[in-house]
Design a protein around this motif. Structure first.
Motif, short mmCIF file in Angstrom:
data_model
loop_
_atom_site.label_atom_id
_atom_site.label_comp_id
_atom_site.label_asym_id
_atom_site.label_seq_id
_atom_site.Cartn_x
_atom_site.Cartn_y
_atom_site.Cartn_z
N ILE A 155 22.22 6.46 -0.18
CA ILE A 155 21.56 5.82 -1.32
C ILE A 155 20.58 6.80 -1.95
O ILE A 155 19.76 7.38 -1.25
N LEU A 156 20.69 6.95 -3.29
CA LEU A 156 19.72 7.79 -3.98
C LEU A 156 18.56 6.90 -4.44
O LEU A 156 18.76 5.96 -5.20
N LEU A 157 17.35 7.21 -3.93
CA LEU A 157 16.19 6.42 -4.33
C LEU A 157 15.70 6.89 -5.70
O LEU A 157 15.42 8.07 -5.88
N GLY A 158 15.63 5.96 -6.64
CA GLY A 158 15.15 6.33 -7.98
C GLY A 158 13.67 6.62 -7.98
O GLY A 158 13.20 7.55 -8.64
N TYR A 159 12.92 5.83 -7.25
CA TYR A 159 11.49 6.07 -7.12
C TYR A 159 11.02 5.39 -5.84
O TYR A 159 11.69 4.47 -5.32
N VAL A 160 9.91 5.86 -5.33
CA VAL A 160 9.23 5.17 -4.22
C VAL A 160 7.76 5.10 -4.58
O VAL A 160 7.17 6.09 -4.99
N ARG A 161 7.19 3.88 -4.50
CA ARG A 161 5.78 3.75 -4.83
C ARG A 161 5.14 2.85 -3.78
O ARG A 161 5.74 1.85 -3.35
N SER A 162 3.95 3.23 -3.36
CA SER A 162 3.33 2.42 -2.32
C SER A 162 1.88 2.11 -2.67
O SER A 162 1.28 2.80 -3.48
N GLY A 163 1.38 1.05 -2.04
CA GLY A 163 -0.06 0.77 -2.12
C GLY A 163 -0.48 0.00 -3.35
O GLY A 163 -1.40 -0.79 -3.30
N SER A 164 0.16 0.20 -4.46
CA SER A 164 -0.24 -0.56 -5.64
C SER A 164 1.02 -0.96 -6.39
O SER A 164 2.10 -0.45 -6.16
N ARG A 165 0.84 -1.87 -7.27
CA ARG A 165 1.98 -2.30 -8.07
C ARG A 165 1.52 -2.42 -9.51
O ARG A 165 0.33 -2.58 -9.79
N SER A 166 2.46 -2.40 -10.41
CA SER A 166 2.10 -2.60 -11.81
C SER A 166 1.96 -4.11 -12.02
O SER A 166 2.43 -4.92 -11.23
N LEU A 167 1.30 -4.46 -13.11
CA LEU A 167 1.17 -5.86 -13.45
C LEU A 167 2.56 -6.48 -13.64
O LEU A 167 2.80 -7.64 -13.35
N GLU A 168 3.46 -5.64 -14.09
CA GLU A 168 4.82 -6.12 -14.32
C GLU A 168 5.49 -6.50 -13.00
O GLU A 168 6.16 -7.52 -12.90
N ASP A 169 5.29 -5.66 -11.97
CA ASP A 169 5.83 -6.00 -10.64
C ASP A 169 5.32 -7.36 -10.20
O ASP A 169 6.07 -8.23 -9.76
#
Lengths: 297, 241
Positions: A276-290
């Protein structure tokens, strides 16, 4: 004034058997900008129009500047400005005529020419409403909302139909109002708008308040690890250290655990093993949209 | 002169004057009818045609403003949220209605001046003693048809209001005794026509200008009944948004 500028306590409004707004409570401090977020039909307009005095609550109380919007309507209307979700202005009237008309209603009227300059309609003062562009029409409606130098302003989807430049101009006007101590309640379904302007954001879903806080608080709370990958992965093969993995929306996943360096590494290892190719990985915070997409069905 | 009420009435007036189609209905059509039917003898009335026609055309022009022009504009104002925003502003609904009534009154005063001027030029010779009675009839007639117009505008979609108001206006010309005596229609049609508010309005006005009792007449009583019924229904059913 000492208390909050806007108080909503246990506010409920039903249309037939359906509760458009259900037991809603929040306060807006004087001089703050409050953004009410939600999808269409979430109850934003019902809430705003009750605060404006157009509707009576079926239960609960609402107060604006300490006043009952219906019983003390005349007093409140002198200190309140409002922008409806759409329209509100004579099709055949010229921009300057409309601003002058509304200025004549108020004890503390603003200067009509300054208002037109403020919203960037200097060159369109003799243009009739029907010939203004959608964004110009919204700016004229904004000028009308400010005609009485209000203490509190209600803006129902103020930037709908505006181009990016007009939108930035509107943001600046809202910031200037805030700097002058004016309380602003706006509704929007643009998350970046709420993030850019609001001191406090309330998220409404099906008439209920599902989140309330500053944009920073809302984005910081509840971290998790978010990643992008092809849609419809079999999350069951993910390592146990990632906890429950859910596809929040197509191609966007949330591993519902506290983010740690080891868990991010586990995620990458699992993805490599699965091809699987990960498009992005983000941790600890989220956008308001998330947050919005997680909370709102 | 810069109070909320005066500003609102002033803008209503200006907007009305700017609508060409409204001027056609309120002024051009009534004056054309007056000119045409007074010069071309299609009526064959015993009295001079102009004496028969003028009260009818006065009533028709009042109706054009109250029921057609203002009903249509109010219908569109309602659908565009204009009534909502003004009603929620310090102007308020009460003063908004008052401003509209003021604007209607001023326009109708202008219409009366035009119709009367043309009628006099064409040889109209009314009994001037009936003028006070005629004014009472005009005011009640205006209120009645404003009620009808707002009944349409407050309940129907704007497009439907436009269609219905125009259709009623056209039907009123032949069937309301405006340009043709109701008595000469087939009995069945005449019996129905006599019950219409327009016929009552025209007939009461005709009596006033003939020097007969108008305010104490059956047609005026019927007009008042219509007036109360229509205004009450309009107030009860009117939706502001």
């Amino acid at each position: 004034m000492t208390g909050p500028a806007i108080e909503v306590h246990g506010f409920t409004k039903r249309y037939g058997s359906r509760a458009a707004v259900d037991d809603l409570s929040f306060d807006v401090a004087a001089g703050a900008v409050f953004a009410l977020l939600g999808t269409n039909g979430a109850g934003k307009t019902t809430t705003v129009e009750t605060l404006e005095g157009y509707r009576a609550p079926d239960a609960g109380t609402v107060r604006v500047l300490g006043l009952d919007p219906i019983a003390q309507g005349p007093e409140l209307k002198q200190r309140m400005g409002l922008m409806l979700q759409s329209g509100g202005i004579y099709n055949g009237a010229r921009a300057a005529e409309i601003v002058r008309l509304f200025c004549s209603f108020y004890d503390r009227a603003a200067d009509p020419d300054e208002l037109l300059t403020l919203v960037g309609l200097d060159d369109s003062r003799a243009v009739t409403y029907r010939r203004l562009s959608g964004g110009q029409q919204r700016r004229l409606a904004l000028a009308v909302a400010l005609a009485g130098t209000p203490d509190v302003v209600f803006l129902d989807e103020p930037t709908a139909g505006m181009d990016p430049k007009a939108r930035q101009m509107t943001y600046q006007i809202v910031r200037d109002l805030r700097a002058r101590g004016v309380t602003v309640l706006l509704t929007t379904h643009l998350l970046d708008e709420a993030e850019a302007l609001a001191d406090t954001v309330g998220i409404l879903d099906k008439g209920r308040l599902v989140a309330l806080g500053s944009p920073a608080e809302l984005m910081a709370s509840h971290g998790g690890i978010r990643f992008g990958a092809p849609p419809r992965l079999d999350a069951g093969t993910a390592p146990a250290s990632l906890g429950r993995v859910v596809e929040v929306r197509e191609g966007h996943y949330l591993a519902d655990v506290e983010a740690t360096p080891a868990r991010v590494a586990d995620l990458a290892t699992w993805a490599a093993a699965q091809g699987i190719l990960l498009g992005y990985v983000r941790s600890g915070s989220r956008s308001l949209e998330d947050l919005f997409l997680e909370l709102v069905e | 002169m810069n109070g909320p009420l005066a500003s609102q009435a002033g803008l209503e007036l200006r907007l009305t004057m700017r609508r060409g189609e409204s001027l056609v209905v309120t002024l051009v059509i009534p004056l054309l009818l007056l000119g045409f039917f007074s010069q071309v003898d299609v009526l064959g009335t015993s009295e001079p045609a102009i004496d028969f026609l003028t009260p009818g055309v006065i009533a028709l022009s009042i109706i054009a403003t109250s029921m057609v022009s203002f009903a249509i504009s109010t219908g569109y104002d309602r659908s565009y949220g204009v009534l909502k925003l003004l009603g929620g502003s310090p102007l308020g609904r009460g003063r908004l209605i008052l401003a509209k009534i003021l604007a209607i009154g001023i326009i109708q005063f202008g219409q009366l001046a035009c119709v009367v001027a043309l009628a006099l030029a064409l040889g109209w010779a009314p009994d001037w003693g009936g003028t006070p009675q005629a004014l009472v009839v005009v005011v009640v007639g205006s209120a009645t048809f404003t009620g009808l117009g707002l009944l349409l505008a407050g309940t129907l979609r704007a497009e439907a209001t436009l269609a219905v108001a125009n259709l009623l206006f056209i039907l009123f010309i032949p069937f309301g005794g405006v340009v043709y005596p109701v008595d000469r229609m087939p009995t069945l049609v005449a019996d129905v026509a006599k019950l219409l508010p327009v016929t009552a309005f025209v007939e009461a006005l005709r009596r006033a200008f003939a020097g007969s009792p108008a305010v104490l007449s059956a047609p005026f009583a019927l007009l008042c009944l219509w007036g109360v019924a229509l205004v009450v229904s309009a107030v009860r059913t009117f939706k502001w948004e």
